[in-house]
Design an enzyme around this catalytic site. Structure first.
Site, PDB file in Angstrom:
ATOM      1  N   GLY A  50      35.815  40.268  42.534  1.00 56.50           N
ATOM      2  CA  GLY A  50      37.191  40.728  42.454  1.00 56.50           C
ATOM      3  C   GLY A  50      37.602  40.935  41.006  1.00 56.50           C
ATOM      4  CD  GLN A  55      40.405  39.299  36.142  1.00 57.12           C
ATOM      5  OE1 GLN A  55      40.467  39.717  37.290  1.00 57.12           O
ATOM      6  NE2 GLN A  55      39.413  38.531  35.718  1.00 57.12           N
ATOM      7  CB  CYS A  96      37.845  33.621  36.429  1.00 53.05           C
ATOM      8  SG  CYS A  96      39.045  34.886  35.984  1.00 53.05           S
ATOM      9  CG  LEU A  97      34.489  38.991  36.836  1.00 51.91           C
ATOM     10  CD1 LEU A  97      34.613  40.445  37.253  1.00 51.91           C
ATOM     11  CD2 LEU A  97      33.027  38.615  36.618  1.00 51.91           C
ATOM     12  CG  HIS A 138      40.457  34.179  41.728  1.00 52.39           C
ATOM     13  ND1 HIS A 138      39.726  33.141  41.189  1.00 52.39           N
ATOM     14  CD2 HIS A 138      40.531  35.124  40.745  1.00 52.39           C
ATOM     15  CE1 HIS A 138      39.383  33.446  39.945  1.00 52.39           C
ATOM     16  NE2 HIS A 138      39.854  34.651  39.654  1.00 52.39           N
ATOM     17  CD  GLU A 139      40.496  38.881  41.693  1.00 50.63           C
ATOM     18  OE1 GLU A 139      41.096  39.234  40.656  1.00 50.63           O
ATOM     19  OE2 GLU A 139      39.402  38.284  41.661  1.00 50.63           O
ATOM     20  CG  HIS A 142      43.697  37.255  37.766  1.00 49.06           C
ATOM     21  ND1 HIS A 142      43.544  36.689  36.519  1.00 49.06           N
ATOM     22  CD2 HIS A 142      42.512  37.084  38.400  1.00 49.06           C
ATOM     23  CE1 HIS A 142      42.308  36.188  36.421  1.00 49.06           C
ATOM     24  NE2 HIS A 142      41.669  36.406  37.546  1.00 49.06           N
TER      25      HIS A 142
END
Ligand code: ZN
Length: 174
Positions: A50, A55, A96-97, A138-139, A142
């Protein structure tokens, strides 16, 4: 706003863009579509499951996901809302990226419903009590400027302290 989607890249903690509150996408323009497609590309390259617009430094309520890595499962969520969280919560280790090398257990409702617009501007609704439910939550976080380091327990935070310090040093040296 002029924006070259090809130049977008994934920003790492502690970039301030990760702490902003995203704003609803007002109109589904070609630019929005280009950004979403670029985000899917970046997510697959990483690879990850994701990626949210903050991000890549864009404060839009938009994220992409793919829980299988199969391109057929690419999904774009524009102006998403979450509802009907299950009473049952589960702890699951997340990464997380934007937080490379950092992992920690996060407790969330096991199941959730999401409603959003797709790339064609069509509303859709999905419900999951598996990995997609985890990704969506999670997304969605963000879009509110919330990161997993805010949600993990004290022991995980402590275990990740050095990796976080390293990311902070890298940012300071840029
Ligand atoms: Zn993330």
């Amino acid at each position: 706003m002029t924006l070259d989607s090809a130049k977008l890249k994934i920003l790492n903690y502690p970039h301030p863009a990760l702490r902003q509150t995203a704003q609803p996408v007002p109109e589904l323009t070609d630019q929005v579509r280009q950004v979403a497609l670029r985000m899917l590309q970046l997510m697959h390259e990483a690879p990850g499951v994701g990626l949210a617009a903050p991000q890549v430094g864009i404060n839009w309520c938009l994220f992409v996901s793919n829980h299988t890595q199969d391109p057929e499962d690419d999904l774009v969520f524009i102006n998403p809302t979450l509802s009907e969280p299950s009473k049952e919560t589960v702890e699951f280790e997340e990464g997380c990226l934007s937080l490379p090398e950092i992992r920690g257990a996060v407790r969330r409702p096991a199941g959730i419903t999401i409603e959003a617009l797709n790339l064609k501007g069509k509303p859709f609704k999905m419900t999951s009590d598996e990995l997609p439910a985890r990704i969506w939550q999670h997304e969605y976080d963000h879009l509110k400027g919330v990161l997993i380091i805010d949600l993990m327990g004290m022991l995980d935070r402590r275990a990740n302290r050095e990796a976080l310090d390293e990311l902070e040093r890298e940012a300071a040296n840029q």
